[in-house]
Design a protein around this motif. Structure first.
Motif, mmCIF file in Angstrom:
data_model
loop_
_atom_site.group_PDB
_atom_site.id
_atom_site.type_symbol
_atom_site.label_atom_id
_atom_site.label_comp_id
_atom_site.label_asym_id
_atom_site.label_seq_id
_atom_site.Cartn_x
_atom_site.Cartn_y
_atom_site.Cartn_z
ATOM 1 N N LEU A 1 -60.020 32.288 82.207
ATOM 2 C CA LEU A 1 -59.500 32.983 83.379
ATOM 3 C C LEU A 1 -58.883 31.990 84.366
ATOM 4 O O LEU A 1 -57.831 32.234 84.939
ATOM 5 C CB LEU A 1 -60.600 33.794 84.054
ATOM 6 C CG LEU A 1 -61.084 35.016 83.256
ATOM 7 C CD1 LEU A 1 -62.334 35.601 83.887
ATOM 8 C CD2 LEU A 1 -59.982 36.071 83.180
ATOM 9 N N LEU B 1 -54.868 32.927 83.339
ATOM 10 C CA LEU B 1 -54.474 34.193 83.956
ATOM 11 C C LEU B 1 -53.104 34.081 84.621
ATOM 12 O O LEU B 1 -52.230 34.925 84.447
ATOM 13 C CB LEU B 1 -55.533 34.646 84.966
ATOM 14 C CG LEU B 1 -55.433 36.109 85.377
ATOM 15 C CD1 LEU B 1 -55.532 37.033 84.174
ATOM 16 C CD2 LEU B 1 -56.505 36.469 86.394
ATOM 17 N N MET B 2 -52.921 33.026 85.381
ATOM 18 C CA MET B 2 -51.646 32.814 86.063
ATOM 19 C C MET B 2 -50.531 32.647 85.041
ATOM 20 O O MET B 2 -49.441 33.184 85.196
ATOM 21 C CB MET B 2 -51.766 31.562 86.932
ATOM 22 C CG MET B 2 -50.722 31.464 88.003
ATOM 23 S SD MET B 2 -50.824 32.862 89.132
ATOM 24 C CE MET B 2 -49.083 33.030 89.499
ATOM 25 N N ILE C 1 -50.180 33.851 82.068
ATOM 26 C CA ILE C 1 -49.730 35.044 81.364
ATOM 27 C C ILE C 1 -49.323 36.170 82.322
ATOM 28 O O ILE C 1 -49.128 37.293 81.908
ATOM 29 C CB ILE C 1 -50.786 35.565 80.367
ATOM 30 C CG1 ILE C 1 -52.112 35.865 81.074
ATOM 31 C CG2 ILE C 1 -51.008 34.574 79.237
ATOM 32 C CD1 ILE C 1 -53.111 36.555 80.174
ATOM 33 N N THR C 2 -49.188 35.854 83.593
ATOM 34 C CA THR C 2 -48.662 36.852 84.529
ATOM 35 C C THR C 2 -47.140 36.892 84.364
ATOM 36 O O THR C 2 -46.505 35.849 84.384
ATOM 37 C CB THR C 2 -48.999 36.465 85.980
ATOM 38 O OG1 THR C 2 -50.412 36.321 86.105
ATOM 39 C CG2 THR C 2 -48.525 37.529 86.966
ATOM 40 N N PRO C 3 -46.569 38.084 84.164
ATOM 41 C CA PRO C 3 -45.110 38.133 84.010
ATOM 42 C C PRO C 3 -44.389 37.621 85.253
ATOM 43 O O PRO C 3 -44.953 37.644 86.347
ATOM 44 C CB PRO C 3 -44.821 39.613 83.795
ATOM 45 C CG PRO C 3 -46.099 40.342 83.875
ATOM 46 C CD PRO C 3 -47.212 39.388 84.102
ATOM 47 N N ASN C 4 -43.163 37.174 85.067
ATOM 48 C CA ASN C 4 -42.412 36.687 86.228
ATOM 49 C C ASN C 4 -42.187 37.794 87.241
ATOM 50 O O ASN C 4 -41.755 38.875 86.873
ATOM 51 C CB ASN C 4 -41.042 36.164 85.781
ATOM 52 C CG ASN C 4 -41.191 34.881 84.996
ATOM 53 O OD1 ASN C 4 -42.145 34.123 85.186
ATOM 54 N ND2 ASN C 4 -40.268 34.652 84.075
ATOM 55 N N PRO C 5 -42.462 37.514 88.496
ATOM 56 C CA PRO C 5 -42.226 38.535 89.521
ATOM 57 C C PRO C 5 -40.730 38.802 89.679
ATOM 58 O O PRO C 5 -39.926 37.947 89.327
ATOM 59 C CB PRO C 5 -42.768 37.897 90.810
ATOM 60 C CG PRO C 5 -43.463 36.656 90.397
ATOM 61 C CD PRO C 5 -42.954 36.264 89.059
#
Ligand SMILES: [Zn+2]
Lengths: 195, 205
Positions: B46, B50-51, B53-57
């Motif tokens: 985590l 986590l960061m 695999i965060t999609p691009n904003p």
């Protein structure tokens, strides 16, 4: 201190007294807002993405939250940091959205809508990997109160005290919820983590 | 070391904030307890992934454009309601001055824009403290009655209003289905018109 400022909003002109913020002045609200988006836009989007688990919903919610920020900026009194304040707006907004989504799925015709995650190709780019989907689903399945803490800690890197302040719950509760959340996630992500 | 203690100290352990003795005990426990080992891996995952695999904003310009569009839409709706009101006020003045007769509702009240329940719409799911019931009243001379579940609401304050009127839900409204109903007299067809909306009130989470 004490300078009177006038903003033009949808409701006409509103006079407020400046407190702590340095940035506010009559014509600067748009500028302040743009700076706010520069600085916090991504973080708010990320929060909302993990909170609702859908890219397009997160985008819509981000703009709704930012509109709330924009309209409420003149009322912001600096009791907390600007970010904490906006974060709470975002969390509340997302909670409402989720509650409505849950109930409307349960009671109405929304079932007929195709789940975007299953359907479109557009999302393939955004949510590239299986891993991403797995984690997204695991976090989505967490009860909201656990999910908030996971987001605040692992996405935003907040410590226990900060999380306690943002969510207005005791530090002990933060810790115990975090432990529960980690256990739940561990069970769901077991397959990935044991490779 | 027992599992409870391991879990209690896991965060400090990953932060590197434990004494050497504690670290040793943690590692020992991890080696013999599969469950706690998994928790440790989860914690690391985590923190690190986590960061990633965060999609691009979306871009900031896209966000700002979206916010502006929303704001303008809202403003336009308010201005529209206001302009409709002004048009009727003008009509009224003309009618009174030129015809010098008792005001005739039949001519002055528009048939195109009758009163309506703007929100909620049929099937909406609402929170009791949220934006509430919005009525569109094109002309204050319409005698609009609002009822919720057949109970008449007190809307005297809106007697002089033109445009969108916001009515708050009764404070004790129960979770579940409800219906809002407006009733007004339509002078063009000489009849009473009833419009209603069924909505669902969400209870506390
Ligand atoms: Zn153990």
């Amino acid at each position: 201190m004490g300078t009177a400022i006038t903003y033009t909003t949808e409701k006409g002109e509103i006079k407020v007294a400046d407190t702590k913020s340095e940035v506010v002045s009559v014509n600067e609200i748009d500028g302040v807002f743009e700076k706010f988006v520069e600085e916090y836009g991504d973080r708010i989007f990320n929060l909302l993405y993990w909170k609702v688990g859908d890219y397009e919903d997160a985008k819509d919610l981000t703009s709704e939250v930012l509109l709330k920020v924009y309209t409420n900026l003149p009322k912001f009194r600096g009791e907390s940091s600007l970010y904490t304040w906006a974060y709470r707006i975002a969390l509340n907004h997302a909670n409402r959205f989720l509650l409505k989504r849950k109930i409307s799925r349960f009671i109405s015709l929304d079932d007929l809508k195709v789940d975007p995650a299953e359907d479109s190709n557009e999302y393939e780019d955004v949510e590239r990997t299986e891993l991403q989907k797995m984690v997204r689903d695991a976090i989505q399945q967490l009860p909201s109160k656990y999910r908030d803490i996971v987001i605040l800690k692992y996405l935003d890197g907040h410590g226990y005290e900060e999380i306690s302040e943002i969510l207005k719950i005791p530090v002990g509760t933060v810790k115990s919820r975090l432990n529960r959340a980690r256990e739940k996630l561990a069970r769901k992500l077991k397959g990935v983590l044991e490779i | 070391m027992k599992c409870d203690e391991f879990r209690e100290k896991l965060d400090a352990f990953v932060n590197g904030n434990l004494s050497e003795d504690d670290k040793k005990l943690m590692v020992e426990h991890m080696n013999e307890c599969e469950e706690c080992r998994l928790l440790y891996k989860t914690e690391l995952f985590l923190r690190k992934k986590l960061m990633e695999i965060t999609p691009n904003p979306p871009s900031h310009s896209e966000l700002i454009a979206k916010v502006k569009a929303r704001r303008e839409k809202r403003l336009r709706a308010q201005q529209m309601a206001f302009r409709v009101g002004m048009a009727f006020a003008t009509l009224l003045v003309i009618a009174v001055i030129s015809v010098r007769t008792v005001f005739n509702t039949r001519q002055a009240v528009s048939a195109e824009l009758p009163p309506a329940i703007v929100a909620p719409e049929d099937g909406d799911v609402v929170l009791p403290d949220e934006a509430n019931i919005v009525l569109f009243v094109p002309d204050p001379r319409y005698q609009v009655d609002l009822k919720i579940d057949g109970e008449k609401m007190d809307i005297r304050n809106m007697a002089q209003t033109t445009g969108n009127v916001v009515v708050t839900y009764p404070p004790d409204i129960e979770p579940g289905y409800h219906y809002a109903e407006i009733e007004f007299y339509d002078p063009h067809n000489d009849q009473k018109i009833v419009q209603s909306a069924v909505f669902y009130v969400v209870g506390d989470q």
